[in-house]
Design a protein around this motif. Structure first.
Motif, PDB file in Angstrom:
ATOM      1  N   ALA A  39       0.830  -1.210   0.000  1.00  0.00           N
ATOM      2  CA  ALA A  39       0.000   0.000   0.000  1.00  0.00           C
ATOM      3  C   ALA A  39       0.860   1.255   0.000  1.00  0.00           C
ATOM      4  CB  ALA A  39      -0.934  -0.003   1.209  1.00  0.00           C
ATOM      5  N   VAL A  40       1.945   1.251   0.775  1.00  0.00           N
ATOM      6  CA  VAL A  40       2.845   2.409   0.820  1.00  0.00           C
ATOM      7  C   VAL A  40       3.501   2.618  -0.534  1.00  0.00           C
ATOM      8  CG1 VAL A  40       4.968   3.318   1.831  1.00  0.00           C
ATOM      9  CG2 VAL A  40       3.236   2.264   3.306  1.00  0.00           C
ATOM     10  N   PHE A  41       4.017   1.554  -1.128  1.00  0.00           N
ATOM     11  CA  PHE A  41       4.718   1.690  -2.412  1.00  0.00           C
ATOM     12  C   PHE A  41       3.768   2.059  -3.556  1.00  0.00           C
ATOM     13  CE2 PHE A  41       8.030  -1.187  -0.444  1.00  0.00           C
ATOM     14  CZ  PHE A  41       8.991  -0.198  -0.356  1.00  0.00           C
ATOM     15  N   ALA A  42       2.476   1.805  -3.376  1.00  0.00           N
ATOM     16  CA  ALA A  42       1.499   2.146  -4.419  1.00  0.00           C
ATOM     17  C   ALA A  42       1.090   3.612  -4.388  1.00  0.00           C
ATOM     18  CB  ALA A  42       0.264   1.257  -4.291  1.00  0.00           C
ATOM     19  N   LEU A  43       1.417   4.330  -3.337  1.00  0.00           N
ATOM     20  CA  LEU A  43       1.060   5.748  -3.275  1.00  0.00           C
ATOM     21  C   LEU A  43       1.711   6.514  -4.426  1.00  0.00           C
ATOM     22  CD1 LEU A  43       1.595   6.387   0.535  1.00  0.00           C
ATOM     23  CD2 LEU A  43      -0.597   6.612  -0.667  1.00  0.00           C
ATOM     24  N   PRO A  44       0.970   7.359  -5.138  1.00  0.00           N
ATOM     25  CA  PRO A  44       1.587   8.139  -6.217  1.00  0.00           C
ATOM     26  C   PRO A  44       2.786   8.950  -5.751  1.00  0.00           C
ATOM     27  CG  PRO A  44      -0.789   8.227  -6.404  1.00  0.00           C
ATOM     28  CD  PRO A  44      -0.502   7.537  -5.115  1.00  0.00           C
ATOM     29  N   ALA A  45       2.705   9.556  -4.579  1.00  0.00           N
ATOM     30  CA  ALA A  45       3.836  10.342  -4.081  1.00  0.00           C
ATOM     31  C   ALA A  45       5.041   9.458  -3.811  1.00  0.00           C
ATOM     32  CB  ALA A  45       3.434  11.102  -2.818  1.00  0.00           C
ATOM     33  N   MET A  46       4.808   8.255  -3.293  1.00  0.00           N
ATOM     34  CA  MET A  46       5.920   7.337  -3.036  1.00  0.00           C
ATOM     35  C   MET A  46       6.539   6.870  -4.343  1.00  0.00           C
ATOM     36  SD  MET A  46       7.533   6.092  -0.426  1.00  0.00           S
ATOM     37  CE  MET A  46       8.634   4.745   0.050  1.00  0.00           C
ATOM     38  N   ARG A  47       5.719   6.629  -5.337  1.00  0.00           N
ATOM     39  CA  ARG A  47       6.235   6.228  -6.646  1.00  0.00           C
ATOM     40  C   ARG A  47       7.054   7.351  -7.271  1.00  0.00           C
ATOM     41  NH1 ARG A  47       3.318   1.840  -8.978  1.00  0.00           N
ATOM     42  NH2 ARG A  47       3.531   2.750 -11.047  1.00  0.00           N
ATOM     43  N   GLU A  48       6.644   8.585  -7.046  1.00  0.00           N
ATOM     44  CA  GLU A  48       7.401   9.726  -7.559  1.00  0.00           C
ATOM     45  C   GLU A  48       8.776   9.804  -6.893  1.00  0.00           C
ATOM     46  OE1 GLU A  48       7.167  14.621  -7.629  1.00  0.00           O
ATOM     47  OE2 GLU A  48       5.413  13.465  -7.006  1.00  0.00           O
ATOM     48  N   TRP A  49       8.801   9.670  -5.575  1.00  0.00           N
ATOM     49  CA  TRP A  49      10.086   9.683  -4.852  1.00  0.00           C
ATOM     50  C   TRP A  49      10.977   8.545  -5.321  1.00  0.00           C
ATOM     51  CZ3 TRP A  49      12.078  12.708  -0.721  1.00  0.00           C
ATOM     52  CH2 TRP A  49      13.222  12.186  -0.103  1.00  0.00           C
ATOM     53  N   ASP A  50      10.408   7.358  -5.446  1.00  0.00           N
ATOM     54  CA  ASP A  50      11.165   6.170  -5.851  1.00  0.00           C
ATOM     55  C   ASP A  50      11.814   6.381  -7.213  1.00  0.00           C
ATOM     56  OD1 ASP A  50      11.210   3.274  -7.215  1.00  0.00           O
ATOM     57  OD2 ASP A  50      11.242   3.001  -5.039  1.00  0.00           O
ATOM     58  N   ALA A  51      11.062   6.898  -8.163  1.00  0.00           N
ATOM     59  CA  ALA A  51      11.595   7.121  -9.509  1.00  0.00           C
ATOM     60  C   ALA A  51      12.722   8.148  -9.489  1.00  0.00           C
ATOM     61  CB  ALA A  51      10.487   7.565 -10.448  1.00  0.00           C
ATOM     62  N   ALA A  52      12.537   9.220  -8.727  1.00  0.00           N
ATOM     63  CA  ALA A  52      13.575  10.248  -8.649  1.00  0.00           C
ATOM     64  C   ALA A  52      14.826   9.704  -7.969  1.00  0.00           C
ATOM     65  CB  ALA A  52      13.044  11.464  -7.897  1.00  0.00           C
ATOM     66  N   ALA A  53      14.652   8.889  -6.937  1.00  0.00           N
ATOM     67  CA  ALA A  53      15.800   8.302  -6.249  1.00  0.00           C
ATOM     68  C   ALA A  53      16.607   7.407  -7.184  1.00  0.00           C
ATOM     69  CB  ALA A  53      15.322   7.505  -5.035  1.00  0.00           C
ATOM     70  N   ARG A  54      15.921   6.627  -7.994  1.00  0.00           N
ATOM     71  CA  ARG A  54      16.614   5.714  -8.896  1.00  0.00           C
ATOM     72  C   ARG A  54      17.343   6.463 -10.014  1.00  0.00           C
ATOM     73  NH1 ARG A  54      15.179   0.485  -7.837  1.00  0.00           N
ATOM     74  NH2 ARG A  54      13.413   0.252  -6.402  1.00  0.00           N
ATOM     75  N   ALA A  55      16.909   7.677 -10.274  1.00  0.00           N
ATOM     76  CA  ALA A  55      17.568   8.482 -11.320  1.00  0.00           C
ATOM     77  C   ALA A  55      18.799   9.218 -10.810  1.00  0.00           C
ATOM     78  CB  ALA A  55      16.573   9.475 -11.898  1.00  0.00           C
ATOM     79  N   GLU A  56      18.983   9.274  -9.513  1.00  0.00           N
ATOM     80  CA  GLU A  56      20.157   9.974  -8.969  1.00  0.00           C
ATOM     81  C   GLU A  56      21.427   9.190  -9.276  1.00  0.00           C
ATOM     82  OE1 GLU A  56      18.139  12.206  -5.097  1.00  0.00           O
ATOM     83  OE2 GLU A  56      19.210  10.306  -4.821  1.00  0.00           O
ATOM     84  N   THR A  57      22.512   9.911  -9.365  1.00  0.00           N
ATOM     85  CA  THR A  57      23.798   9.268  -9.700  1.00  0.00           C
ATOM     86  C   THR A  57      24.805   9.319  -8.555  1.00  0.00           C
ATOM     87  OG1 THR A  57      24.623  11.349 -10.666  1.00  0.00           O
ATOM     88  CG2 THR A  57      23.538   9.781 -12.154  1.00  0.00           C
ATOM     89  N   GLU A  58      24.553  10.146  -7.525  1.00  0.00           N
ATOM     90  CA  GLU A  58      25.508  10.219  -6.421  1.00  0.00           C
ATOM     91  C   GLU A  58      25.535   8.899  -5.626  1.00  0.00           C
ATOM     92  OE1 GLU A  58      23.422  14.250  -6.886  1.00  0.00           O
ATOM     93  OE2 GLU A  58      22.740  12.200  -6.429  1.00  0.00           O
ATOM     94  N   ARG A  59      26.663   8.645  -5.000  1.00  0.00           N
ATOM     95  CA  ARG A  59      26.807   7.456  -4.162  1.00  0.00           C
ATOM     96  C   ARG A  59      27.378   7.875  -2.807  1.00  0.00           C
ATOM     97  NH1 ARG A  59      26.856   2.339  -6.247  1.00  0.00           N
ATOM     98  NH2 ARG A  59      28.440   1.676  -4.747  1.00  0.00           N
ATOM     99  N   VAL A  60      26.794   7.311  -1.750  1.00  0.00           N
ATOM    100  CA  VAL A  60      27.313   7.485  -0.400  1.00  0.00           C
ATOM    101  C   VAL A  60      27.780   6.100   0.031  1.00  0.00           C
ATOM    102  CG1 VAL A  60      26.777   8.070   1.988  1.00  0.00           C
ATOM    103  CG2 VAL A  60      25.784   9.419   0.113  1.00  0.00           C
ATOM    104  N   GLY A  61      29.096   5.942   0.119  1.00  0.00           N
ATOM    105  CA  GLY A  61      29.670   4.614   0.344  1.00  0.00           C
ATOM    106  C   GLY A  61      29.149   3.916   1.589  1.00  0.00           C
ATOM    107  N   ALA A  62      28.951   4.666   2.677  1.00  0.00           N
ATOM    108  CA  ALA A  62      28.506   4.058   3.933  1.00  0.00           C
ATOM    109  C   ALA A  62      27.118   3.460   3.825  1.00  0.00           C
ATOM    110  CB  ALA A  62      28.531   5.097   5.046  1.00  0.00           C
ATOM    111  N   ASP A  63      26.339   3.893   2.847  1.00  0.00           N
ATOM    112  CA  ASP A  63      24.974   3.404   2.684  1.00  0.00           C
ATOM    113  C   ASP A  63      24.840   2.390   1.552  1.00  0.00           C
ATOM    114  OD1 ASP A  63      24.157   5.002   4.765  1.00  0.00           O
ATOM    115  OD2 ASP A  63      23.514   6.652   3.469  1.00  0.00           O
ATOM    116  N   GLU A  64      25.977   1.858   1.102  1.00  0.00           N
ATOM    117  CA  GLU A  64      25.955   0.916  -0.020  1.00  0.00           C
ATOM    118  C   GLU A  64      26.347  -0.489   0.427  1.00  0.00           C
ATOM    119  OE1 GLU A  64      25.015   1.188  -3.118  1.00  0.00           O
ATOM    120  OE2 GLU A  64      24.581   3.336  -3.169  1.00  0.00           O
ATOM    121  N   ALA A  65      26.070  -0.833   1.701  1.00  0.00           N
ATOM    122  CA  ALA A  65      26.429  -2.166   2.219  1.00  0.00           C
ATOM    123  C   ALA A  65      25.746  -3.262   1.421  1.00  0.00           C
ATOM    124  CB  ALA A  65      26.050  -2.265   3.683  1.00  0.00           C
TER     125      ALA A  65
END
Length: 216
Positions: free
Chosen positions: A190-216
């Motif tokens: 239900a959370v992932f189906a929210l239009p706003a959540m889908r918008e955030w998800d798509a934008a996050a996947r389009a980002e290119t920066e990497r934070v090494g500590a969060d890439e475990a």
């Protein structure tokens, strides 16, 4: 007066997701300033927005609100006419308990399973403290959904602040392949189906920066 929400990377910034999701879901207009975490740009710019040098931070005219839950509470009073919390007094109290528990607790879960929208399960394992946090989250979700599930798809019926607070946990559970019970799985859907959540998800996947500590 302009309203601005300053956030970090959408891929990584769990605290930024919370107020952003609430504002976007309820159609509150705001300007977005994104400062990529752990970059010279972030360190050069964040001080002029945030007294703590952290994100998220909301600027509404001359007012600065610098905590994610406080931003949600402010939005609830300023724009949502109270819709961010359940109308029923007892339900509202339980929703606030759950949101506050998330805001102040689950340190092992947050530390060992950092939010990373792009992450795919890869066999990474966490310790017993994080496993206890995972169990407590699902216990909490199960209790609220058992009590209020007949009123809607979210923890206390309709989407609200308590769900915004747990949205990054849904991202964590998905990315690390956490085994979830049927109640938790349905809630996450239900959370992932929210239009706003889908918008955030798509934008996050389009980002290119990497934070090494969060890439475990």
């Amino acid at each position: 007066m302009a309203t601005t929400l300053v956030i970090g990377n959408k891929n990584y910034s769990s605290w930024s997701l919370r107020p952003w999701l609430l504002l976007r879901h309820f159609g509150v207009a705001f300007d977005e300033v994104r400062l990529p975490l752990d970059t010279p740009e972030f360190h050069a710019e964040v001080g002029r927005w945030s007294p703590t040098r952290r994100v998220p931070v909301l600027r509404d005219g001359e007012l600065t609100v610098w905590d994610s839950l406080a931003i949600c509470e402010y939005a609830n009073d300023r724009w949502l006419q109270g819709r961010g919390w359940p109308a029923d007094l007892a339900t509202r109290a339980l929703a606030r308990c759950a949101a506050s528990e998330m805001h102040s607790g689950f340190a092992a879960l947050r530390g060992q399973l950092p939010m990373n929208v792009r992450r795919q399960p890869n066999g990474y394992r966490w310790d017993a403290d994080a496993e206890r946090d995972i169990g407590r989250v699902q216990e909490l979700w199960r209790g609220l959904r058992t009590r209020f599930g007949g009123q809607g798809d979210f923890l206390c019926g309709g989407f609200g602040i308590v769900d915004a607070m747990f949205a990054p946990v849904c991202v964590r559970f998905r990315g690390y392949g956490v085994r979830t019970d049927d109640t938790a799985s349905a809630y996450m859907d239900a959370v992932f189906a929210l239009p706003a959540m889908r918008e955030w998800d798509a934008a996050a996947r389009a980002e290119t920066e990497r934070v090494g500590a969060d890439e475990a």
